[in-house]
Motif scaffolding. Structure first.
Motif, short mmCIF file in Angstrom:
data_model
loop_
_atom_site.label_atom_id
_atom_site.label_comp_id
_atom_site.label_asym_id
_atom_site.label_seq_id
_atom_site.Cartn_x
_atom_site.Cartn_y
_atom_site.Cartn_z
N LYS A 113 0.83 -1.22 0.00
CA LYS A 113 0.00 0.00 0.00
C LYS A 113 0.87 1.26 0.00
N ASP A 114 1.99 1.18 0.73
CA ASP A 114 2.87 2.34 0.81
C ASP A 114 3.62 2.49 -0.52
N MET A 115 3.39 3.59 -1.18
CA MET A 115 3.93 3.72 -2.54
C MET A 115 5.45 3.76 -2.58
N ALA A 126 17.56 16.61 -12.96
CA ALA A 126 16.24 17.04 -13.42
C ALA A 126 15.19 16.59 -12.42
N GLY A 127 15.25 15.30 -12.03
CA GLY A 127 14.26 14.76 -11.11
C GLY A 127 14.27 15.49 -9.78
N VAL A 128 15.48 15.68 -9.23
CA VAL A 128 15.58 16.33 -7.91
C VAL A 128 15.05 17.76 -7.97
N PHE A 129 15.44 18.49 -9.01
CA PHE A 129 15.00 19.89 -9.09
C PHE A 129 13.49 20.00 -9.29
N VAL A 130 12.96 19.11 -10.12
CA VAL A 130 11.51 19.15 -10.35
C VAL A 130 10.77 18.84 -9.05
N VAL A 131 11.26 17.83 -8.30
CA VAL A 131 10.64 17.49 -7.02
C VAL A 131 10.69 18.70 -6.08
N LEU A 132 11.88 19.32 -6.00
CA LEU A 132 12.02 20.46 -5.10
C LEU A 132 11.08 21.59 -5.50
N ILE A 151 13.28 5.69 -14.54
CA ILE A 151 11.90 5.43 -14.14
C ILE A 151 11.71 5.68 -12.65
N MET A 152 12.75 5.35 -11.84
CA MET A 152 12.62 5.58 -10.40
C MET A 152 12.45 7.06 -10.09
N VAL A 153 13.20 7.88 -10.79
CA VAL A 153 13.07 9.33 -10.56
C VAL A 153 11.65 9.78 -10.88
N LEU A 154 11.12 9.27 -11.98
CA LEU A 154 9.75 9.63 -12.35
C LEU A 154 8.76 9.22 -11.26
N ILE A 214 9.39 8.62 -8.08
CA ILE A 214 9.58 9.37 -6.83
C ILE A 214 9.00 10.79 -6.96
N ILE A 215 9.14 11.36 -8.15
CA ILE A 215 8.51 12.67 -8.38
C ILE A 215 7.00 12.57 -8.18
N THR A 216 6.43 11.54 -8.79
CA THR A 216 4.97 11.38 -8.68
C THR A 216 4.56 11.24 -7.22
N ILE A 217 5.32 10.40 -6.46
CA ILE A 217 4.97 10.20 -5.05
C ILE A 217 5.08 11.51 -4.29
N SER A 218 6.14 12.28 -4.60
CA SER A 218 6.30 13.53 -3.85
C SER A 218 5.21 14.52 -4.21
#
Lengths: 492, 158
Positions: free
Chosen positions: B20-22, B142-148, B60-63, B65-69
């Motif tokens: 359940k925990d994404m 890219a992933g980190v900055f987009v999440v931030l 894909i992991m970055v994508l 993790i972005i979605t989860i955040s």
């Protein structure tokens, strides 16, 4: 090493910007990012000055005598693309100084803009298909983030649509790369070019669909209008100006012209896709009232011209296509930045709510007219010459109907763009807009700069063709031969 | 050994579907893909292994993790039970097929790839695909900055 700064420098500055922003929140991010764009533009011009005018140069990056296995390849085509990227990114960087004030966190914004530039340069300079794919994904990821940056419902919808359609395109491209790897045992374009067996029908279809989505050619265009309407204006300027061309047209050309070698069936498909995109894009743009949505459909139509020019396959057609590629980057980035300026000043880009802004925003209005006339192909601005060359190439190839359609769509372009210019900038000022004033200095400087590029390249198009275009088109005309022979790396 | 590794891939892939925990689900997928990469290496296909790790772990992991955040831990998703039941049945059939056929196919010499250039992950990555690492750095940045960016705006309540 000189060539690696196009990828390494933006990445390095992107990494240190969030740290540096603790010292200065506004000045240092603005200064460093724009300094990086200026240095890259200067580097591209100095490489051009060192450039012998023809040939393909490979540069293996080393570290204290050890080969790092990073091979960058430069020829006339990649040099033209790098130059285009540098011009557009500098204009967008300058525009962002004032524009991004409203969107918040400046250092993170510049960081992702720099990662986007580094990734696009990576797509252009690599000679390896899988590395190209990795950079396409990196640039795509930044674009999804920028689309969602708007944080409205439509922005999220646009980002999700973009993400899903782009992911499907990536699957097609990855599958194509996997099939090539199975057949040839390598993903290096130079090795693949030596294997005629790599160009199977399945591979051709996979790449045409995959890169067709990236180019937003009809019928793979659905993501573009939604993605461009809701995002901050710098995203469509960067994406339509350079990303779509690097990840779509450039990659398509590298594979079909330089690796597989031109094939009449592929060229015919490109012509059909081009013609359909030109017509559908123009007709759909005609019905739009939102400025950015109209420009997105217009981009689809203009991408059609580029693919049509390439599809003709003759040297003149290729020159016309590459000329239109560069010119479209300049005038479409200008038009999207203008749309951003209108939205910045008034809070909307819905033309029904606007009117009479010409007197209030003279710089934006004037540069917008220049952009519109360039896009519609009015002489002596740049869009006229590229479209003229494409039409002449169609005429020479005895494709009279397609030539007629290209001219007809150009008239349509003039019609819908002048219509929106009249609605937004001409006529009586809307009473609700009495407090609207011209946008700040850096936004104006960026728009005026791009407008000057449109005028200058239009007036001196002949010398532009001789200097930048002929080496670029020569690479595509040489076909597979151009890919196989590396002259050396002395001057790099 | 290959059977065990394939089993591990399947177990962690299933956990990725059921948890359940994404964030934990994404981590399970990551572990599953690492096992898959190890299988590739064992079968003498180092580039496939490197591609698997770099694409799944990097892109894909970055994508995800972005979605989860963006979605955040408070937004729980209720899942219907019918698709899970269908998935279980399909999974059992698939496991049988894997055990019966594909393991034999994979481990027979005839179908092994014959890339003898790079034996270890490090060699294949550093000597064979160095430039991809620069691309991966772009992806991670890219992933980190987009999440931030997105998370920062979310905190501001805009």
């Amino acid at each position: 090493m000189f060539l690696f700064i196009f990828i390494g420098m933006p990445l390095a500055i992107a990494g240190i910007l969030p740290v540096i922003s603790r010292i200065s929140r506004k000045f240092l991010p603005d200064f460093l990012a724009n300094l990086c764009f200026v240095i890259l533009l200067a580097a591209s011009i100095s490489i051009y000055n060192l450039w012998p005018g023809a040939g393909r140069f490979s540069h293996n990056l080393g570290w204290f005598g050890t080969d790092l296995n990073i091979s960058l390849v430069l020829d006339g085509f990649s040099l033209l693309m790098i130059f285009t990227v540098c011009i557009v990114s500098l204009a967008v960087g300058l525009f962002s100084i004032d524009y991004i004030e409203r969107y918040g966190w400046r250092s993170a914004y510049y960081s992702i803009l720099l990662v986007l530039v580094a990734s696009i340069n990576g797509i252009i300079l690599t000679s390896d298909l899988f590395t190209m794919y990795v950079f396409i994904e990196a640039a795509g990821l930044v674009c999804y983030g920028l689309v969602a940056f708007g944080r409205t419902r439509f922005a999220i919808e646009g980002a999700i649509k973009y993400l899903i359609i782009s992911a499907i395109a990536s699957v097609f491209i990855l599958l194509g790369i996997a099939l090539i790897f199975v057949r040839t045992g390598s993903t290096d374009l130079r090795v693949i070019a030596a294997y005629p067996v790599a160009a199977s029908k399945v591979n051709i279809i996979l790449f045409l669909v995959g890169f067709g989505v990236k180019c937003a050619l009809v019928p793979f265009h659905f993501w573009m209008p939604d993605a461009y309407t809701a995002a901050p204006a710098v995203l469509p300027a960067m994406s339509s100006g350079i990303f779509v061309k690097a990840a779509g047209v450039y990659a398509l050309c590298r594979i079909f012209f330089n690796t597989y070698g031109v094939n009449q069936a592929v060229l015919s498909v490109m012509i059909y896709l081009g013609i359909v995109s030109i017509l559908v894009g123009a007709f759909l743009a005609l019905g739009q009232t939102r400025l950015r949505r109209m420009l997105a459909y217009s981009s689809i139509s203009q991408m059609g011209y580029i693919v049509l020019g390439l599809g003709i396959g003759t040297p003149l057609g290729i020159i016309g296509a590459l000329l239109h590629l560069f010119f479209h980057s300049a005038f479409k980035s200008l038009l999207f930045l203008n749309a951003g300026a209108v939205e910045y000043a008034t809070g909307t880009d819905e033309s029904k709510e606007l009117g009479g802004l010409g007197g209030r925003m003279p710089f934006t209005s004037t540069t917008n007219i220049i952009g519109i006339l360039s896009a519609a192909g009015v002489p002596p601005l740049n869009g006229f010459w590229s479209k003229l060359i494409i039409v002449i190439a169609l005429w020479q190839a005895k494709m009279f109907l397609y030539a007629f359609i290209a001219i007809f769509a150009s008239v349509l372009t003039l019609w819908y763009l002048l219509l929106i210019q009249r609605r937004i900038f001409f006529g009586k000022l809307n009473k609700l807009l009495a407090e609207v004033y011209e946008v700040p200095f850096w936004m104006n400087l960026s728009m005026v700069g791009l407008a000057l590029v449109c005028v200058w390249t239009g007036v001196s198009f002949a010398s532009f063709i001789c200097t930048w275009l002929l080496p670029a088109s020569g690479v595509l005309i040489d076909g597979v031969k151009g890919q196989l022979f590396i002259i050396g790396s002395q001057f790099l | 050994m290959t059977s065990l590794l394939i089993g591990a891939v399947l177990v962690f892939a299933c956990l990725a579907v059921f948890l359940k925990d994404m964030l934990k689900a994404v981590l399970c997928l990551l572990i599953s893909s690492i096992f898959l990469a190890i299988i590739f290496f064992r079968l003498n296909a180092p580039f496939a292994g490197v591609f698997e790790i770099s694409v799944v772990a990097g892109l894909i992991m970055v994508l995800f993790i972005i979605t989860i955040s963006i979605v955040g831990p408070q937004d729980t998703v209720s899942e219907p039970t019918v698709p899970i039941a269908i998935f279980l049945v399909l999974f059992m059939i698939f496991s049988y097929l894997v055990n019966d056929g594909i393991v034999h196919l994979l481990t027979s010499e005839k179908f092994l790839a014959n890339s003898k250039d790079y034996k270890r992950f490090g060699e294949a990555l550093w000597l064979g695909r160095t430039f991809d690492i620069v691309g991966q750095i772009s992806v991670i940045f890219a992933g980190v900055f987009v999440v931030l960016l997105v998370a920062g705006r979310r905190r501001n309540g805009k």
